[in-house]
Write a protein that holds these residues in place. Sequence first.
Motif, PDB file in Angstrom:
ATOM      1  N   ARG A  35      67.913  61.323  57.948  1.00 45.23           N
ATOM      2  CA  ARG A  35      67.729  59.896  58.196  1.00 45.23           C
ATOM      3  C   ARG A  35      66.237  59.605  58.032  1.00 45.23           C
ATOM      4  O   ARG A  35      65.427  60.515  57.935  1.00 45.23           O
ATOM      5  N   THR A  36      65.904  58.364  58.072  1.00 48.07           N
ATOM      6  CA  THR A  36      64.503  57.973  57.946  1.00 48.07           C
ATOM      7  C   THR A  36      63.648  58.675  58.995  1.00 48.07           C
ATOM      8  O   THR A  36      62.550  59.152  58.703  1.00 48.07           O
ATOM      9  N   GLU A  37      64.176  58.762  60.212  1.00 49.48           N
ATOM     10  CA  GLU A  37      63.425  59.376  61.320  1.00 49.48           C
ATOM     11  C   GLU A  37      63.191  60.877  61.120  1.00 49.48           C
ATOM     12  O   GLU A  37      62.265  61.444  61.701  1.00 49.48           O
ATOM     13  N   ALA A  39      62.580  62.426  58.256  1.00 50.86           N
ATOM     14  CA  ALA A  39      61.726  62.731  57.101  1.00 50.86           C
ATOM     15  C   ALA A  39      60.409  63.383  57.517  1.00 50.86           C
ATOM     16  O   ALA A  39      59.985  64.377  56.922  1.00 50.86           O
ATOM     17  N   LYS A 112      62.648  61.103  49.205  1.00 55.31           N
ATOM     18  CA  LYS A 112      63.413  60.470  50.293  1.00 55.31           C
ATOM     19  C   LYS A 112      64.763  61.160  50.401  1.00 55.31           C
ATOM     20  O   LYS A 112      65.772  60.686  49.872  1.00 55.31           O
ATOM     21  N   TYR A 114      66.778  61.417  52.748  1.00 55.45           N
ATOM     22  CA  TYR A 114      67.785  60.622  53.440  1.00 55.45           C
ATOM     23  C   TYR A 114      68.450  59.601  52.520  1.00 55.45           C
ATOM     24  O   TYR A 114      69.535  59.121  52.807  1.00 55.45           O
TER      25      TYR A 114
END
Length: 160
Positions: A35-37, A39, A112, A114
């Motif tokens: 997820r973004t968190e 990364a 990225k 995610y």
Amino acid sequence: MNITSSDIILLAHASFGVLGSLAALWVFIEALNARTESAGRMRTAALIGAMAMGAAWILGGYWYVHFYPAEKAIILKGPWPFAHNIFMETKEHLFFITAILSFYLVIAVRDKVYANAAARKMVLSVSMLIVITGLAVEGAGAIIDHGVKIALLRGSKGGQ
């Protein structure tokens, strides 16, 4: 008890190798649920892994050049010459793959993960290869160490 510089270097070499393998496992777990968190955590873990593998590589190379020739002679004269002939020879080549993959993982997690399924699969594959080869290299090191020990123990018992 007499702890030598050879002991310290060898233990640090193995410890950094384990740390690098654990960092790759951390990347794998983060990538499973990317997820973004996650990364930033993946980047941190990959960097820790690469630095640990780099330290293991440097320490292992130094130890191999300065201390291993004497142990190699002991192993080859002992009952487990395969500890060198198979396991050290394999370890010498397999470690390069592990280290190079660790350095590559730092680059792979910059994408990225995610948001990109292909990048995620690449990160999962590379990190698991690091874990598997890292464990194989650690196991080979244990067999090599035991080859020295068993040769010395059998030698001190009069060749029994």
